[in-house]
Design a protein around this motif. Structure first.
Motif, PDB file in Angstrom:
ATOM      1  N   LEU A  70     -21.734  40.262  14.722  1.00 57.55           N
ATOM      2  CA  LEU A  70     -21.506  41.130  15.868  1.00 57.55           C
ATOM      3  C   LEU A  70     -20.396  40.590  16.756  1.00 57.55           C
ATOM      4  O   LEU A  70     -19.701  41.332  17.431  1.00 57.55           O
ATOM      5  CB  LEU A  70     -22.788  41.287  16.676  1.00 57.55           C
ATOM      6  CG  LEU A  70     -23.953  41.952  15.940  1.00 57.55           C
ATOM      7  CD1 LEU A  70     -25.195  41.943  16.816  1.00 57.55           C
ATOM      8  CD2 LEU A  70     -23.602  43.361  15.542  1.00 57.55           C
ATOM      9  N   SER A  73     -16.076  40.509  14.182  1.00 54.86           N
ATOM     10  CA  SER A  73     -16.186  41.746  13.405  1.00 54.86           C
ATOM     11  C   SER A  73     -15.432  41.701  12.092  1.00 54.86           C
ATOM     12  O   SER A  73     -15.650  42.543  11.229  1.00 54.86           O
ATOM     13  CB  SER A  73     -15.683  42.932  14.244  1.00 54.86           C
ATOM     14  OG  SER A  73     -14.325  42.745  14.598  1.00 54.86           O
ATOM     15  N   ASP A  91     -18.460  49.881  11.199  1.00 57.02           N
ATOM     16  CA  ASP A  91     -17.992  50.626  12.372  1.00 57.02           C
ATOM     17  C   ASP A  91     -17.107  51.793  11.948  1.00 57.02           C
ATOM     18  O   ASP A  91     -17.198  52.898  12.488  1.00 57.02           O
ATOM     19  CB  ASP A  91     -17.200  49.716  13.305  1.00 57.02           C
ATOM     20  CG  ASP A  91     -18.070  48.689  14.002  1.00 57.02           C
ATOM     21  OD1 ASP A  91     -19.310  48.818  13.928  1.00 57.02           O
ATOM     22  OD2 ASP A  91     -17.514  47.756  14.612  1.00 57.02           O
ATOM     23  N   THR A 133     -26.702  48.247  15.333  1.00 57.54           N
ATOM     24  CA  THR A 133     -25.815  47.654  16.341  1.00 57.54           C
ATOM     25  C   THR A 133     -24.416  48.264  16.263  1.00 57.54           C
ATOM     26  O   THR A 133     -23.721  48.353  17.282  1.00 57.54           O
ATOM     27  CB  THR A 133     -25.742  46.125  16.171  1.00 57.54           C
ATOM     28  OG1 THR A 133     -25.461  45.799  14.797  1.00 57.54           O
ATOM     29  CG2 THR A 133     -27.055  45.482  16.569  1.00 57.54           C
ATOM     30  N   SER A 134     -24.015  48.705  15.084  1.00 49.74           N
ATOM     31  CA  SER A 134     -22.732  49.402  14.968  1.00 49.74           C
ATOM     32  C   SER A 134     -22.777  50.748  15.683  1.00 49.74           C
ATOM     33  O   SER A 134     -21.814  51.148  16.346  1.00 49.74           O
ATOM     34  CB  SER A 134     -22.368  49.597  13.492  1.00 49.74           C
ATOM     35  OG  SER A 134     -21.120  50.248  13.371  1.00 49.74           O
ATOM     36  N   GLN A 137     -22.329  50.063  19.349  1.00 51.32           N
ATOM     37  CA  GLN A 137     -21.013  49.630  19.799  1.00 51.32           C
ATOM     38  C   GLN A 137     -19.874  50.584  19.442  1.00 51.32           C
ATOM     39  O   GLN A 137     -18.817  50.524  20.068  1.00 51.32           O
ATOM     40  CB  GLN A 137     -20.709  48.240  19.214  1.00 51.32           C
ATOM     41  CG  GLN A 137     -21.611  47.150  19.781  1.00 51.32           C
ATOM     42  CD  GLN A 137     -21.267  45.774  19.253  1.00 51.32           C
ATOM     43  OE1 GLN A 137     -21.008  45.598  18.071  1.00 51.32           O
ATOM     44  NE2 GLN A 137     -21.251  44.783  20.135  1.00 51.32           N
ATOM     45  N   SER A 138     -20.070  51.474  18.477  1.00 53.19           N
ATOM     46  CA  SER A 138     -18.941  52.250  17.951  1.00 53.19           C
ATOM     47  C   SER A 138     -18.846  53.671  18.476  1.00 53.19           C
ATOM     48  O   SER A 138     -17.759  54.230  18.537  1.00 53.19           O
ATOM     49  CB  SER A 138     -19.020  52.306  16.414  1.00 53.19           C
ATOM     50  OG  SER A 138     -18.977  51.017  15.864  1.00 53.19           O
ATOM     51  N   ASN A 182     -22.736  41.413  24.537  1.00 50.58           N
ATOM     52  CA  ASN A 182     -22.005  42.312  23.634  1.00 50.58           C
ATOM     53  C   ASN A 182     -22.297  43.780  23.914  1.00 50.58           C
ATOM     54  O   ASN A 182     -21.587  44.649  23.407  1.00 50.58           O
ATOM     55  CB  ASN A 182     -22.384  42.010  22.174  1.00 50.58           C
ATOM     56  CG  ASN A 182     -21.813  40.694  21.699  1.00 50.58           C
ATOM     57  OD1 ASN A 182     -20.641  40.400  21.903  1.00 50.58           O
ATOM     58  ND2 ASN A 182     -22.655  39.872  21.082  1.00 50.58           N
ATOM     59  N   PHE A 183     -23.324  44.054  24.705  1.00 51.25           N
ATOM     60  CA  PHE A 183     -23.758  45.441  24.899  1.00 51.25           C
ATOM     61  C   PHE A 183     -23.777  45.834  26.377  1.00 51.25           C
ATOM     62  O   PHE A 183     -24.544  46.690  26.785  1.00 51.25           O
ATOM     63  CB  PHE A 183     -25.157  45.631  24.304  1.00 51.25           C
ATOM     64  CG  PHE A 183     -25.286  45.137  22.893  1.00 51.25           C
ATOM     65  CD1 PHE A 183     -24.783  45.874  21.836  1.00 51.25           C
ATOM     66  CD2 PHE A 183     -25.889  43.916  22.626  1.00 51.25           C
ATOM     67  CE1 PHE A 183     -24.890  45.411  20.538  1.00 51.25           C
ATOM     68  CE2 PHE A 183     -25.999  43.442  21.326  1.00 51.25           C
ATOM     69  CZ  PHE A 183     -25.491  44.198  20.280  1.00 51.25           C
ATOM     70  N   SER A 185     -21.300  47.239  28.232  1.00 53.92           N
ATOM     71  CA  SER A 185     -20.508  48.396  28.647  1.00 53.92           C
ATOM     72  C   SER A 185     -21.398  49.626  28.787  1.00 53.92           C
ATOM     73  O   SER A 185     -22.440  49.729  28.131  1.00 53.92           O
ATOM     74  CB  SER A 185     -19.412  48.683  27.625  1.00 53.92           C
ATOM     75  OG  SER A 185     -19.976  49.167  26.414  1.00 53.92           O
ATOM     76  N   ALA A 188     -22.097  51.174  25.354  1.00 56.63           N
ATOM     77  CA  ALA A 188     -23.095  50.490  24.533  1.00 56.63           C
ATOM     78  C   ALA A 188     -24.498  50.688  25.105  1.00 56.63           C
ATOM     79  O   ALA A 188     -25.457  50.908  24.355  1.00 56.63           O
ATOM     80  CB  ALA A 188     -22.754  49.012  24.424  1.00 56.63           C
TER      81      ALA A 188
END
Length: 576
Positions: A70, A73, A91, A133-134, A137-138, A182-183, A185, A188
Motif C-alpha cells: 500500500l 505501489s 488500481d 484498499t485499492s 484509494q483509487s 494512507n487513508f 484524504s 479515501a
C-alpha cells in the motif's frame, strides 16, 4: 437502465479463503491453494497496457507485505516467482472498471474484463485486502458514479470471513482518532465508509456484529463530530444505518448516540435546508435515521412538524419500491441501497399539457420521466422508469434517453448538483419534451406507441442518489415558453391522511392491525401469497414481491430460487 449496475446481485455464498492461526481454512469456495489463470491488463513501465497470461495465487503473502504494498505501489505481489499484480496494476483495473461501466447500458453487453479479473484477484484473503484498499484509494471523489461502482465491485467479490474483515479494520487502523495515514484524504475516507456500509449490509447478523468493533464505531462517530468534509459525514451516517439493520448493532449505536451531550444526528438534520447539496444530503439522511431508526424521546417525527398545506400532489408512499427513502413532505427521494429504486407520484393525467420540475441534488444515475401503472419496478434486476414500453426517462449522468430498455444519447451536458430538469408531457399531441436548465431537447413520441393515457411523474434511483420534485406548489425555475400547460398541484387532491408519510415502523404497525384477507402476501398485504423461497423454504409472498426480493426477509438467507407454493396447484418455477 440500472440493470448493468444492479442486475444479478446473487449475494454469492462463497467466502474468501483464509488460513487460520491453527493452519485450517475458513469456510469458502474451497481449501488449500487456489490458483487461477486469467488474462489481465497490466501497465508496463512506459505506461502502455499489455495483456499477459500467468498463473496467480495469493497464499503465503504476509500482512506486512500487504501493508508495504500500500505504501510502495510499484511493488509486485509475488509468490514463488510468479507475477501476480502490483498495487498500481490493481488500481488500474479499478479505474478502468469505473470508466467502462459508464458505457455499459445494455443488459446483453458483456461486462468489462476488469470486472472479471477483480473478483478473481479477491478470491484469496490477501488479494481481497489489496482489492478493497485499492477501491478505497483509487475511486475519485468527483466521479458521480464512483460511490455506486464501489458497491458494485465489492458485491462482485467473494464474501469475506469474519477474520478477514477484522484484518481489514486493523490494516486501516480505525479509531476515534481517525485512520491510517494512507487513508486520510476525503476521497479515501468517503470510500472507506462506503465499504464499511456495504460489508455491514452483506454480512448481516453475527458477522455484522463482529465487524462493528468499538474502534469502527468510534471512527464513524468521530467523523460525524469532527470531519470537515460533508461527504465523509454523509457516508459515515449511511454506514451506521446499514450496521443498524442488525438489531444488536442498532442497540449499540443508539446507546453511543445517547451518551453524547448533544445528539449528533439532531445537530446534522439542521443541514437539510442547506443551499450546499452535500450538506442537504447529510441533513436528509440524519432526519430519516431519527424518524426510522434512532428515535429520540421528545423529538417530533418529521411528519408531525412538516407543513403540507397547499400540497395537492406528492410522491406516492404506497407506490414506491422497498428501499427508497421519501421526505416527510413527499417531494424528495433518496436511494442508499445497492438496487434501482423507483417511485410514482399520486396524480394521473389522461389529456392536456402538463409540466413538472426536478432539482438535482446528486449527479449520478437517475432515470426521471413519465410512467403508467403498467410500468413495473424490478429494483433488484435494475429495471425502472424507461425500461419498459410503458415509461420513458431522462438520464443526465450517462446522457441518455431511455424507452423500452433501450437508450439513445442526448445532446445535453452531464447534469450536476443544482441543475433543474424540466419535463413536459403533451398527451393531445402525443409527445414529451425534456429540458435542462431551460434548454429543451427535441420532442419524443415513442412512449405513445403503447400508452395513450394514465401517465404519472416517476423516477428511478441508483445508489446514493437524491433529487427533489416540484409539482407546481411553488414557482417553476424554467417554465416552458409560449406553451400553455397545467400544473399537477392545481388539479390534484389529497386528503389529510394521504399527505402523511409515516416512518416505516409506524406504517408496519398499522398494517399489522388491519384485517387482511387470509393468505395475503406478508409484504404488500394485497395479492395472494403463492411463492416459496429457496433454500430456506419460507412462504408468505406473492409472485410480484418474491421477484423483487434478493434475501429472504425472514432469515436473511440469499434467495437462489423461487417456486410456486404446492398448495396453489401450480408447477411454475422462477429462478433469479
Amino acid at each position: 437502465m440500472g440493470t448493468c449496475l444492479c442486475k444479478d446481485r446473487s449475494q454469492r455464498s462463497r467466502h474468501v479463503t483464509s488460513t487460520t492461526a491453527g493452519g485450517g481454512t475458513a469456510v469458502g469456495a474451497g481449501s488449500g491453494t487456489t490458483t487461477v489463470s486469467i488474462t489481465p491488463t497490466v501497465l508496463t513501465n512506459s505506461g502502455q497496457r499489455t495483456a499477459s497470461t500467468s498463473l496467480r495465487n495469493y497464499d503465503d503473502v504476509s500482512d506486512l507485505m500487504v501493508s508495504e504494498m500500500l505504501q510502495h505501489s510499484d511493488r509486485n505481489l509475488e509468490n514463488h516467482g510468479l507475477l501476480v499484480y502490483s498495487v498500481r496494476g490493481i488500481d488500474s483495473l479499478v479505474v478502468e472498471a469505473l470508466t467502462l461501466l459508464r458505457t455499459l447500458v445494455d443488459n446483453d453487453q458483456e461486462p468489462p474484463q476488469s470486472m472479471l479479473y477483480i473478483p478473481k484477484i479477491a478470491e484469496e484473503e490477501k488479494g481481497w485486502l489489496v482489492v478493497v484498499t485499492s477501491l478505497i484509494q483509487s475511486i475519485p471523489l468527483e466521479d458521480p458514479l464512483g460511490a455506486a461502482v464501489i458497491t458494485l465491485l465489492l458485491d462482485q467479490c467473494p464474501l469475506p470471513s469474519k477474520s478477514t474483515t477484522l484484518k481489514l479494520t486493523k490494516l486501516l487502523k480505525l479509531s476515534k482518532d481517525g485512520c491510517d495515514g494512507n487513508f486520510k484524504s476525503p476521497r479515501a475516507q468517503r470510500n472507506l465508509c462506503i465499504i464499511l456500509g456495504c460489508l455491514a449490509e452483506k454480512m448481516a447478523g453475527p458477522s455484522s456484529i463482529s465487524l462493528l468493533t468499538n474502534d469502527v464505531l468510534d471512527y464513524l462517530i468521530s467523523n460525524m463530530m469532527y470531519s470537515d468534509s460533508p461527504v465523509v459525514i454523509l457516508h459515515s451516517i449511511v454506514a451506521m444505518e446499514k450496521f443498524a439493520e442488525t438489531s444488536q448493532n442498532k442497540v449499540t449505536i443508539n446507546k453511543v448516540l445517547k451518551s453524547e451531550p448533544e445528539n449528533l444526528l439532531m445537530s446534522l438534520e439542521k443541514w437539510y435546508r442547506s443551499s450546499q447539496s452535500e450538506k442537504q444530503e447529510v441533513g436528509f439522511c440524519a432526519k430519516w435515521l431519527l424518524d426510522n431508526l434512532f428515535i429520540v424521546e421528545g423529538r417530533k417525527f418529521s411528519y408531525e412538524s412538516v407543513d403540507v398545506n397547499g400540497l395537492n400532489v406528492m410522491l406516492n408512499s404506497n407506490d414506491v419500491s422497498e428501499y427508497l427513502k421519501l421526505s416527510a413532505d413527499g417531494l424528495e427521494a433518496r436511494c442508499d441501497a445497492s438496487s434501482f429504486e423507483s417511485v410514482r407520484c399520486t396524480f394521473q393525467v389522461d389529456s392536456g399539457v402538463w409540466y413538472y420540475e426536478v432539482s438535482i441534488v446528486t449527479a449520478g444515475v437517475m432515470q426521471i420521466g413519465w410512467a403508467t401503472k403498467n410500468s413495473k419496478f424490478l429494483n433488484h434486476d435494475g429495471y425502472g422508469i424507461g425500461d419498459d414500453e410503458y415509461s420513458m426517462a431522462y438520464d443526465g449522468c450517462r446522457q441518455l434517453i431511455w424507452y423500452h430498455a433501450q437508450s439513445r444519447p442526448h445532446k445535453h451536458p452531464c447534469w450536476k448538483a443544482g441543475d433543474v430538469l424540466g419535463l413536459l408531457l403533451d398527451v393531445d399531441k402525443q409527445q414529451l419534451i425534456f429540458s435542462l436548465n431551460g434548454n429543451c431537447l427535441l420532442p419524443n413520441k415513442e412512449l405513445f406507441t403503447h400508452a395513450k393515457s394514465g401517465f404519472f411523474a416517476a423516477a428511478s434511483f441508483m445508489s446514493y442518489q437524491q433529487c427533489s420534485f416540484n409539482f407546481g406548489a411553488k414557482p417553476f425555475r424554467f417554465p416552458p415558453h409560449k406553451i400553455a400547460f397545467k400544473k399537477f398541484n392545481d388539479y390534484g387532491h389529497l386528503s389529510s391522511d394521504e399527505k402523511v408519510i409515516l416512518p416505516r415502523h409506524m406504517k408496519m404497525a398499522l398494517l399489522q392491525k388491519e384485517s387482511l384477507p387470509e393468505g395475503s402476501c406478508t409484504l404488500c398485504c394485497d395479492k395472494q401469497a403463492s411463492m416459496v423461497l429457496w433454500p430456506c423454504e419460507h412462504r408468505g409472498f406473492c409472485e410480484t414481491c418474491a421477484l423483487q426480493l434478493e434475501r429472504c426477509p425472514m432469515c436473511r438467507v440469499p434467495i437462489q430460487e423461487r417456486s410456486a407454493d404446492p398448495e396453489e396447484n401450480t408447477d411454475r418455477t422462477i429462478t433469479s
